[in-house]
Write a protein that holds these residues in place. Structure first.
Motif, PDB file in Angstrom:
ATOM      1  N   PRO A 175      39.505  48.254  31.266  1.00 63.67           N
ATOM      2  CA  PRO A 175      39.842  49.305  32.243  1.00 63.67           C
ATOM      3  C   PRO A 175      41.323  49.280  32.605  1.00 63.67           C
ATOM      4  CG  PRO A 175      38.661  47.505  33.292  1.00 63.67           C
ATOM      5  CD  PRO A 175      38.614  47.229  31.831  1.00 63.67           C
TER       6      PRO A 175
ATOM      7  N   GLN B 290      44.162  51.240  35.278  1.00 64.78           N
ATOM      8  CA  GLN B 290      44.480  52.151  36.380  1.00 64.78           C
ATOM      9  C   GLN B 290      45.924  52.597  36.196  1.00 64.78           C
ATOM     10  OE1 GLN B 290      43.890  50.524  40.302  1.00 64.78           O
ATOM     11  NE2 GLN B 290      45.110  52.134  41.282  1.00 64.78           N
TER      12      GLN B 290
ATOM     13  N   SER C  95      49.595  54.325  36.578  1.00 63.45           N
ATOM     14  CA  SER C  95      50.572  54.377  37.662  1.00 63.45           C
ATOM     15  C   SER C  95      51.641  55.401  37.312  1.00 63.45           C
ATOM     16  CB  SER C  95      51.217  52.998  37.866  1.00 63.45           C
ATOM     17  OG  SER C  95      52.300  53.079  38.766  1.00 63.45           O
TER      18      SER C  95
END
Length: 649
Positions: A265, A267, A269
Motif C-alpha cells: 500500500p 499513500q 503525497s
C-alpha cells in the motif's frame, strides 16, 4: 565424358562492382557485432580483396582464414544464438571475395551477400541500419544487372539507365512490402521464435555484484524516452527498476518469491504525474517507472515492492502510459517475515561493518517513532560526506567487499555506496534494501521529451521507518562535490571535448530516432487496429487480418504479374531500342502498324520521306538479321544498339 562448361570470367570493372556491393551489404551487419570482431572482419575482408585481386588465394590459406574466423567468433561470442549465427555469416561473407572471379562466382557472392542486410534486422531495426541495408541491396541489384549484361554480351548501360531499371524493380515489389507491413498480424514474440541474444547487452538486472554496472555506466545509448502529460516533476528524477532484498556476501538478488504478492500500500503525497514511457528493447519483463509508480497499463503489473514488470518479454520498442507520485507512506506496516528479510545478513562476511552497525545501535538506542533509525541513517550519510569519494577506478572486489569499501578504500560508485549502506543499516537493526534503476534524465528541447540513457543507471537504498514505511536514501548523492574524482563524463565514449555546439544536432538526431520508433518499430497490434478502424475493420482478429493480408497480397502479386507481362516484350535491349525508334517516328505521324514487318515499314517511310529511307532501311535490315537471323557478335550488337539509339527522324 564431356568436360563441364566453365563460366566465363568477369571483366575487371564488373569484378570491382561485385566486390564493392558485397562489402556494402556486409557493412550494416558489422556495425552490430562486437568491436573486435567488426574490425577484424572488416580489415580482413579488405585485405582479402586486395590480395586476391588478380588470382585466387591458395586453398590452404582460404581454409586457414575460415578456421580463424570460426575461432574468433567462438572466442568473442560463446554459445549458440542469433548473434553467433550473424557473426558467422559476416565472417564467411568477409572471406568469400577471395574465390570470386567468374560470372557464376559473382552471382553466388551477391546472392550470399544479400543475406547480410536481413540478418542485420535481427539485431537492430534502427533507421541507420535500414539506410545502409538499402544501399547495400541497391548496389547488389545493380551488380547483378551488370552480370546479366556481361553474360549476354551486351554493352554496359549508362549509370542512370541502370539505376532506373533497378528502381523500377524495387517499385514493383513495394505494394507487397507495404501490405505485409500494414496488414500482417502483429506477433507477440519474435518471428520463428528466435532465441535471445547471447552477447551481453548492458541493462538492468535482477542481481547486483560489485563492478557489474561499470559497462552500463559507460553506455550512452538510450534506455527510455519519457513524455510527460502536463508539467514534469522537479528533479532529481529516480526511475524505479528491480528491488534487491537478498545478499549472500557478494551479490544482491531480487526476491523472486515476493513477486506473487500484491503491491504494497502507498499513500500518495502531493500531485501525481502522468507520462508516456517508450522503453528500448530489453528482451525481459523488467520495466522502469518514475518513483513511485501508482498505475500501469493492463499488460503490466507492480510487484510487492512496486518494481514494474511487463506480462511478456519486451523484444521491441514498447510504449507504456503510467502514473506516479511521491509517497507520504509506503507500506507503513511491515509484516514480520519481510522485516526479518530486510535485516538478514550472511554469516562470516564483513565483520568490521557488522561491528560498526551494532555499535551505532547501542549508542542510539531504540524508540517507537523510529527517530533513532533515522539518526543512524543520517550518521552514515555524514560519514560519507566527510570521508568518501566518488570514482570509477575501483579495484576488483574481495571477499569482504563492504569492509574494504567502508574502512580501507573509501571510494567507489553507486553499487558500492548502496550495497555498503544497506549492509550497515541492517547491521544496526534498520530494515533496508537496494533499489536499482536510473537516476536523472536529459530534456531534449527539440521534441520536448526526457531521454534516459543507460549511463544513467543507478543504485540507491530504501530504509523502513515506523509510520512512514520505506524511505528512499541515496548515499552516492551524499559525496561532497570536491571528492568526485572520476566522473562518467570523463569516461563516456560519446564525450567529445570542445564540441558542445554539436549538441543541437544530437538532439535532432535523437528526435528523428524517436519518430522512427513511433512510426515503424512501434507499429503494434493496437495501432494496426486503429489504422483499420476508418474502414470498419477495427475488430478483426488474427484470422481476419490474415485473410485481409492474403487478399492484399494476391492483388499486389496480380499487379506485379500484369506489369511483368506488359514489360516482357521490352526486356530485350535490342527490342527496347527498336521500339524507342518506332515511338520517335510515331510522334511524326509515321508509326508502324502492328501487322507491318520492320523492313516493309522502313520502305513505306522511305517512300513518304525519301531523306529517311536509306538510313532507316539499313537499320531495319540489321535489326531483322540480329533478331531473327544468326546470332550477332557482341561488337555488332553494340554497334546496332548505338545506331538505333542515335537515329532520329
Amino acid at each position: 565424358m564431356p568436360e563441364p562448361v566453365r563460366s566465363p570470367p568477369m571483366p575487371p570493372a564488373s569484378l570491382l562492382q561485385v566486390r564493392v556491393a558485397a562489402l556494402a551489404c556486409l557493412l550494416p551487419l558489422l556495425l552490430q557485432l562486437p568491436l573486435a570482431l567488426a574490425l577484424g572482419f572488416g580489415i580482413g575482408s579488405v585485405a582479402v580483396v586486395a590480395a586476391s585481386w588478380r588470382q585466387p588465394l591458395p586453398a590452404v590459406l582460404r581454409w586457414l582464414l575460415g578456421g580463424t574466423a570460426l575461432l574468433a567468433v567462438a572466442a568473442v561470442m560463446p554459445g549458440i544464438g542469433r548473434d553467433t549465427a550473424c557473426a558467422l555469416l559476416a565472417g564467411m561473407l568477409a572471406l568469400k571475395p577471395a574465390e570470386t572471379f567468374s560470372l557464376r562466382d559473382g552471382r553466388s557472392l551477391l546472392g550470399f551477400a544479400l543475406f547480410a542486410p536481413f540478418a542485420t534486422f535481427l539485431l537492430d531495426q534502427g533507421p541507420l541500419s535500414l539506410l545502409l541495408a538499402l544501399a547495400g541491396v541497391l548496389l547488389a541489384l545493380l551488380a547483378l544487372q551488370q552480370l546479366a549484361a556481361d553474360e549476354g554480351g551486351l554493352p554496359p548501360r549508362a549509370p542512370r539507365q541502370a539505376l532506373s531499371g533497378v528502381l523500377r524493380l524495387v517499385a514493383l515489389g513495394l505494394p507487397l512490402a507495404l501490405a505485409a507491413f500494414w496488414l500482417f498480424p502483429r506477433l507477440p514474440t519474435p518471428l520463428w521464435g528466435l532465441p535471445q541474444r547471447n552477447v551481453a547487452v548492458p541493462g538492468l538486472s535482477d542481481t547486483m555484484t560489485p563492478g557489474q554496472m561499470f559497462e552500463m555506466l559507460l553506455d550512452d545509448s538510450p534506455a527510455a524516452r519519457v513524455q510527460f502529460i502536463g508539467p514534469a516533476p522537479p528533479p532529481p528524477l529516480y526511475w524505479r527498476g528491480p528491488v534487491l532484498w537478498d545478499f549472500d556476501g557478494r551479490t544482491w538478488r531480487q526476491a523472486r518469491d515476493l513477486l506473487a504478492l500484491p503491491p504494497a500500500p502507498v499513500q500518495a503525497s502531493g500531485p501525481s504525474w502522468d507520462y508516456q514511457l517508450d522503453l528500448e528493447p530489453t528482451e525481459d519483463r523488467q520495466l522502469v517507472a518514475l518513483d513511485l509508480p501508482l498505475q500501469l497499463p493492463e499488460d503490466a503489473r507492480l510487484d510487492h515492492d512496486l518494481s514494474p514488470q511487463a506480462q511478456a518479454p519486451q523484444y521491441n520498442v514498447s510504449r507504456w502510459r503510467m502514473r506516479s507520485a511521491a509517497a507520504a507512506a509506503f507500506e507503513p506496516n511491515l509484516p514480520p517475515a519481510l522485516r526479518a528479510r530486510a535485516l538478514a545478513l550472511p554469516a562470516g562476511y564483513n565483520p568490521r561493518t557488522l561491528a560498526l552497525g551494532r555499535q551505532w545501535r547501542r549508542e542510539a538506542g531504540y524508540d517507537a517513532q523510529g527517530r533513532t533509525d533515522a539518526a543512524i541513517a543520517e550518521r552514515a550519510l555524514a560519514m560519507i560526506r566527510r570521508d568518501f569519494a566518488y570514482t570509477l577506478n575501483v579495484p576488483p572486489a574481495g571477499r569482504n567487499e563492504v569492509d574494504d569499501f567502508l574502512f580501507d578504500r573509501r571510494a567507489g560508485y553507486c553499487e558500492h555506496f548502496s550495497s555498503a549502506f544497506v549492509v550497515l543499516m541492517r547491521a544496526a537493526g534498520v530494515p533496508a534494501r537496494v533499489v536499482t534503476g536510473y537516476a536523472g534524465a536529459y530534456r531534449n528541447p527539440v521534441g520536448n521529451y526526457w531521454l534516459v540513457r543507460k549511463s544513467d543507471a543507478h543504485a540507491w537504498a530504501e530504509i523502513w521507518l515506523p509510520a512512514r514505511g520505506w524511505v528512499r536514501v541515496d548515499p552516492t548523492a551524499a559525496v561532497a562535490p570536491e571528492r568526485v574524482y572520476d566522473t562518467l563524463a570523463d569516461r563516456r565514449p560519446g564525450r567529445i571535448a570542445g564540441f558542445d555546439g554539436l549538441v543541437p544536432m544530437f538532439d535532432a538526431a535523437d528526435w528523428l530516432r524517436r519518430g522512427w520508433n513511433d512510426f515503424v518499430l512501434g507499429f503494434n497490434a493496437q495501432r494496426q487496429q486503429a489504422l483499420l478502424k476508418p474502414l470498419g475493420l477495427a475488430r478483426l482478429g488474427a484470422s481476419g487480418l490474415a485473410a485481409l493480408f492474403a487478399m492484399a497480397a494476391l492483388l499486389a502479386l496480380g499487379w506485379m504479374a500484369w506489369r511483368i507481362a506488359r514489360g516482357e516484350r521490352t526486356r530485350d535491349p535490342l527490342l527496347r531500342a527498336w521500339h524507342a525508334l518506332e515511338a520517335r517516328y510515331r510522334r511524326r505521324g509515321l508509326g508502324r502498324a502492328p501487322h507491318e514487318p520492320a523492313q516493309a515499314w522502313a520502305a513505306r517511310v522511305g517512300a513518304d520521306v525519301p531523306r529517311a529511307g536509306a538510313p532507316l532501311a539499313s537499320l531495319a535490315r540489321r535489326f531483322s538479321d540480329a533478331r531473327y537471323g544468326a546470332p550477332a557478335t557482341p561488337a555488332a550488337l553494340r554497334a546496332l544498339l548505338r545506331d538505333l539509339r542515335r537515329h532520329r527522324p
